[in-house]
Design a protein around this motif. Structure first.
Motif, mmCIF file in Angstrom:
data_model
loop_
_atom_site.group_PDB
_atom_site.id
_atom_site.type_symbol
_atom_site.label_atom_id
_atom_site.label_comp_id
_atom_site.label_asym_id
_atom_site.label_seq_id
_atom_site.Cartn_x
_atom_site.Cartn_y
_atom_site.Cartn_z
ATOM 1 N N MET A 1 -7.999 -6.348 36.679
ATOM 2 C CA MET A 1 -6.570 -6.060 36.659
ATOM 3 C C MET A 1 -6.276 -4.605 37.013
ATOM 4 S SD MET A 1 -5.835 -6.489 32.531
ATOM 5 C CE MET A 1 -4.081 -6.173 32.602
ATOM 6 N N ASN A 2 -7.160 -3.681 36.659
ATOM 7 C CA ASN A 2 -7.023 -2.288 37.119
ATOM 8 C C ASN A 2 -7.999 -2.094 38.283
ATOM 9 O OD1 ASN A 2 -6.644 0.433 37.486
ATOM 10 N ND2 ASN A 2 -6.817 0.959 35.322
ATOM 11 N N GLN A 3 -7.640 -2.676 39.430
ATOM 12 C CA GLN A 3 -8.540 -2.682 40.583
ATOM 13 C C GLN A 3 -8.956 -1.279 41.036
ATOM 14 O OE1 GLN A 3 -10.085 -5.153 42.035
ATOM 15 N NE2 GLN A 3 -10.957 -4.022 43.741
ATOM 16 N N PRO A 4 -8.056 -0.279 41.074
ATOM 17 C CA PRO A 4 -8.512 1.055 41.489
ATOM 18 C C PRO A 4 -9.599 1.618 40.579
ATOM 19 C CG PRO A 4 -6.127 0.908 41.640
ATOM 20 C CD PRO A 4 -6.583 -0.323 40.918
ATOM 21 N N ALA A 5 -9.455 1.442 39.246
ATOM 22 C CA ALA A 5 -10.474 1.925 38.319
ATOM 23 C C ALA A 5 -11.765 1.126 38.475
ATOM 24 C CB ALA A 5 -9.967 1.839 36.891
ATOM 25 N N PHE A 6 -11.646 -0.177 38.665
ATOM 26 C CA PHE A 6 -12.820 -1.031 38.830
ATOM 27 C C PHE A 6 -13.603 -0.638 40.076
ATOM 28 C CE2 PHE A 6 -14.589 -5.163 40.418
ATOM 29 C CZ PHE A 6 -15.538 -5.331 39.422
ATOM 30 N N ALA A 7 -12.916 -0.386 41.181
ATOM 31 C CA ALA A 7 -13.596 -0.001 42.422
ATOM 32 C C ALA A 7 -14.302 1.343 42.279
ATOM 33 C CB ALA A 7 -12.587 0.053 43.567
ATOM 34 N N ALA A 8 -13.741 2.219 41.438
ATOM 35 C CA ALA A 8 -14.334 3.546 41.241
ATOM 36 C C ALA A 8 -15.360 3.563 40.118
ATOM 37 C CB ALA A 8 -13.239 4.564 40.934
ATOM 38 N N GLY A 9 -15.434 2.497 39.326
ATOM 39 C CA GLY A 9 -16.345 2.467 38.182
ATOM 40 C C GLY A 9 -15.951 3.435 37.088
ATOM 41 N N THR A 10 -14.636 3.606 36.901
ATOM 42 C CA THR A 10 -14.128 4.548 35.905
ATOM 43 C C THR A 10 -13.228 3.828 34.910
ATOM 44 O OG1 THR A 10 -12.291 5.110 37.386
ATOM 45 C CG2 THR A 10 -14.235 6.541 37.429
ATOM 46 N N ARG A 11 -13.092 4.402 33.731
ATOM 47 C CA ARG A 11 -12.237 3.809 32.703
ATOM 48 C C ARG A 11 -10.775 3.807 33.129
ATOM 49 N NH1 ARG A 11 -12.347 2.559 27.314
ATOM 50 N NH2 ARG A 11 -10.484 2.998 26.066
ATOM 51 N N THR A 12 -10.321 4.923 33.674
ATOM 52 C CA THR A 12 -8.937 5.078 34.084
ATOM 53 C C THR A 12 -8.835 5.105 35.604
ATOM 54 O OG1 THR A 12 -9.058 7.490 33.981
ATOM 55 C CG2 THR A 12 -8.378 6.330 31.973
ATOM 56 N N SER A 13 -7.615 4.968 36.109
ATOM 57 C CA SER A 13 -7.409 4.898 37.548
ATOM 58 C C SER A 13 -7.685 6.240 38.220
ATOM 59 C CB SER A 13 -5.965 4.476 37.847
ATOM 60 O OG SER A 13 -5.715 4.547 39.238
ATOM 61 N N PRO A 14 -8.451 6.252 39.317
ATOM 62 C CA PRO A 14 -8.658 7.504 40.045
ATOM 63 C C PRO A 14 -7.409 7.957 40.783
ATOM 64 C CG PRO A 14 -9.632 5.680 41.253
ATOM 65 C CD PRO A 14 -9.166 5.118 39.941
ATOM 66 N N ILE A 15 -6.410 7.089 40.916
ATOM 67 C CA ILE A 15 -5.190 7.434 41.642
ATOM 68 C C ILE A 15 -4.285 8.326 40.804
ATOM 69 C CG2 ILE A 15 -3.077 6.511 42.678
ATOM 70 C CD1 ILE A 15 -4.697 3.998 43.400
ATOM 71 N N ASP A 16 -4.051 7.922 39.549
ATOM 72 C CA ASP A 16 -3.088 8.645 38.711
ATOM 73 C C ASP A 16 -3.632 8.952 37.325
ATOM 74 O OD1 ASP A 16 -3.039 6.154 37.451
ATOM 75 O OD2 ASP A 16 -1.166 5.543 38.403
ATOM 76 N N ARG A 17 -4.929 8.682 37.074
ATOM 77 C CA ARG A 17 -5.591 8.856 35.779
ATOM 78 C C ARG A 17 -4.956 7.978 34.703
ATOM 79 N NH1 ARG A 17 -9.735 9.806 37.937
ATOM 80 N NH2 ARG A 17 -10.514 9.646 35.799
ATOM 81 N N GLY A 18 -4.269 6.937 35.110
ATOM 82 C CA GLY A 18 -3.611 6.069 34.149
ATOM 83 C C GLY A 18 -4.586 5.159 33.426
ATOM 84 N N ASN A 19 -4.434 5.083 32.101
ATOM 85 C CA ASN A 19 -5.167 4.123 31.285
ATOM 86 C C ASN A 19 -4.279 2.888 31.179
ATOM 87 O OD1 ASN A 19 -6.300 2.586 29.207
ATOM 88 N ND2 ASN A 19 -6.820 4.357 27.949
ATOM 89 N N LEU A 20 -4.634 1.817 31.907
ATOM 90 C CA LEU A 20 -3.775 0.638 31.970
ATOM 91 C C LEU A 20 -3.493 0.074 30.587
ATOM 92 C CD1 LEU A 20 -2.242 -1.437 33.651
ATOM 93 C CD2 LEU A 20 -4.394 -2.661 34.004
ATOM 94 N N ASN A 21 -4.478 0.156 29.685
ATOM 95 C CA ASN A 21 -4.296 -0.408 28.349
ATOM 96 C C ASN A 21 -3.491 0.499 27.421
ATOM 97 O OD1 ASN A 21 -4.716 -2.782 26.890
ATOM 98 N ND2 ASN A 21 -6.363 -1.864 25.686
ATOM 99 N N ARG A 22 -2.899 1.555 27.964
ATOM 100 C CA ARG A 22 -1.947 2.378 27.228
ATOM 101 C C ARG A 22 -0.666 2.590 28.039
ATOM 102 N NH1 ARG A 22 -5.590 1.246 24.481
ATOM 103 N NH2 ARG A 22 -6.638 2.446 22.839
ATOM 104 N N SER A 23 -0.422 1.698 29.018
ATOM 105 C CA SER A 23 0.681 1.910 29.960
ATOM 106 C C SER A 23 1.770 0.854 29.894
ATOM 107 C CB SER A 23 0.127 1.961 31.401
ATOM 108 O OG SER A 23 -0.769 3.036 31.558
ATOM 109 N N PHE A 24 1.693 -0.078 28.947
ATOM 110 C CA PHE A 24 2.690 -1.138 28.853
ATOM 111 C C PHE A 24 3.926 -0.657 28.091
ATOM 112 C CE2 PHE A 24 -0.904 -3.439 30.258
ATOM 113 C CZ PHE A 24 -0.414 -4.556 30.908
ATOM 114 N N PRO A 25 5.117 -1.097 28.461
ATOM 115 C CA PRO A 25 5.433 -2.182 29.388
ATOM 116 C C PRO A 25 5.405 -1.808 30.858
ATOM 117 C CG PRO A 25 7.460 -1.289 28.481
ATOM 118 C CD PRO A 25 6.328 -0.579 27.780
ATOM 119 N N GLY A 26 5.123 -0.582 31.184
ATOM 120 C CA GLY A 26 5.078 -0.172 32.578
ATOM 121 C C GLY A 26 6.458 0.057 33.169
ATOM 122 N N ARG A 27 6.450 0.415 34.467
ATOM 123 C CA ARG A 27 7.709 0.674 35.192
ATOM 124 C C ARG A 27 7.548 0.221 36.631
ATOM 125 N NH1 ARG A 27 8.533 6.818 35.070
ATOM 126 N NH2 ARG A 27 10.154 6.217 36.565
#
Length: 358
Positions: free
Chosen positions: A96-122
């Motif tokens: 579900m967090n494809q950018p982080a998965f592709a980078a092998g990182t906990r958070t997104s390399p694009i915006d350093r976002g932790n998806l599991n702390r980002s709900f409800p989102g925008r």
């Protein structure tokens, strides 16, 4: 006072039809203009398997991108599940967090976002917030049952467990929702099971699902930035067991000898106050005693200095430990769990877990 402006539509487009019978493999496509791709996109693989009417299961992995048991089990399920096996609908998002998965990182390399702390989102936020918003407003409302796979990632290793939450709200519907989640935890059949009480659940995918009345189940299956044959097997078997128990797949759920753990308070957690090289005094699953060393922390700046002793805050078994060996101040080094009787024998809320660290 003027009414708040309505939320704009999600910029994410799905290449699958969620209401069509059969099996579809496609993508969630999020426009993302960047230096190396002016009209580029983030593409998140998705599979939908539907056969008539029935419950919907939303299955997700790589909410954190360095956790692998879930994606392995879900890519496997997407490749093998047939419509005739299903009653209802299965929505599979292995990463579900494809950018982080592709980078092998906990958070997104694009915006350093932790998806599991980002709900409800925008819908007009960062890439991570846009992904959260799509799950919040499009995918979660379709679901009856949600299974979100987690493991320890690159910095923790867990005894493999399945878990659901003690829900803070009151009422018969909430208690029924909670009880159903624990039934599915037991059906999953992991070696260990936990009833979790989140202390700070703001922004979590879990909370978003539960506040909608969805039956939510999660896991912690190993870690260390990899997956083992054993933890992959636990994920695959547990996934199918849960779908059978949810009435989506045919079959019977085997009786599993799961062990329930209680993690009732902050005494379960051991934190580093200084940096150094950690030496554990017990392995995962070993008994530990309150006041006795669970780890020693060696300073690395000079020789001839004794290590700091890190005692267990309570007696129990070591159920999580830090990886790798070099730690920083504030890192969670270890978690101690207390084994308790089966859920049917418990009084009160049962086993609980402090909020997921980080």
């Amino acid at each position: 006072m003027s009414a708040p402006a309505p939320l704009r539509a999600s910029p994410i487009l799905a290449t699958v039809d969620f209401d069509r019978d059969g099996i579809q493999h496609g993508f969630l496509r999020l426009p993302y203009s960047r230096d190396d791709s002016a009209w580029g996109s983030v593409v998140i693989p998705i599979t939908v398997v539907r056969n008539g009417t029935g419950p919907t299961a939303l299955l997700t992995g790589a909410n954190h991108g360095d956790e692998y048991e879930g994606p392995l089990a879900l890519f496997d399920l997407a490749a093998s599940l047939r419509p005739e096996d299903v009653t209802g609908r299965v929505i599979i998002v292995p990463a579900m967090n494809q950018p982080a998965f592709a980078a092998g990182t906990r958070t997104s390399p694009i915006d350093r976002g932790n998806l599991n702390r980002s709900f409800p989102g925008r819908p007009d936020g960062t890439v991570t917030e846009k992904i959260a918003d799509y799950f919040q407003r499009v995918l979660l409302p379709m679901a009856d049952v949600v299974l979100d796979f987690h493991s320890g990632g690159k910095t923790l290793d867990f005894l493999p467990f399945c878990a659901a939450h003690i829900l803070p709200a009151e009422g018969e519907e909430v208690r029924a929702q909670e009880a159903r989640a624990f039934e599915l935890v037991e059906a999953f059949g992991a070696p260990f099971s936990v009833r979790m009480l989140e202390i700070d659940a703001i922004g979590m995918y879990d909370t978003a699902a539960e506040e909608m009345g969805k039956v939510f189940v999660t896991t912690e299956l190993g870690g260390g930035g990899t997956a083992t044959a054993r933890t992959i097997r636990i994920a695959r078997d547990g996934l199918r067991n849960l779908l059978v128990a949810a009435g989506i797949l045919k079959g019977e759920v085997p009786k599993a000898a799961t062990r329930w753990l209680d993690m009732p308070d902050s005494d379960c957690f051991v934190f580093a106050e200084d940096g150094g090289l950690v030496e554990f005094c017990a392995d995962l699953g070993d008994p530990v005693t309150k006041g006795e060393p669970v780890a020693r922390l060696w300073p690395t700046g000079r020789t001839g200095v004794a290590p700091a002793i890190l005692p267990a805050g309570r007696s129990g078994i070591l159920c999580a430990r830090h990886v790798p060996g070099i730690v920083k101040p504030g890192d969670c080094l270890a978690v101690v769990g207390v084994e308790v009787p089966g859920a049917e024998d418990m009084e009160g809320p049962g086993p609980r877990e402090i909020e997921e660290i980080a």
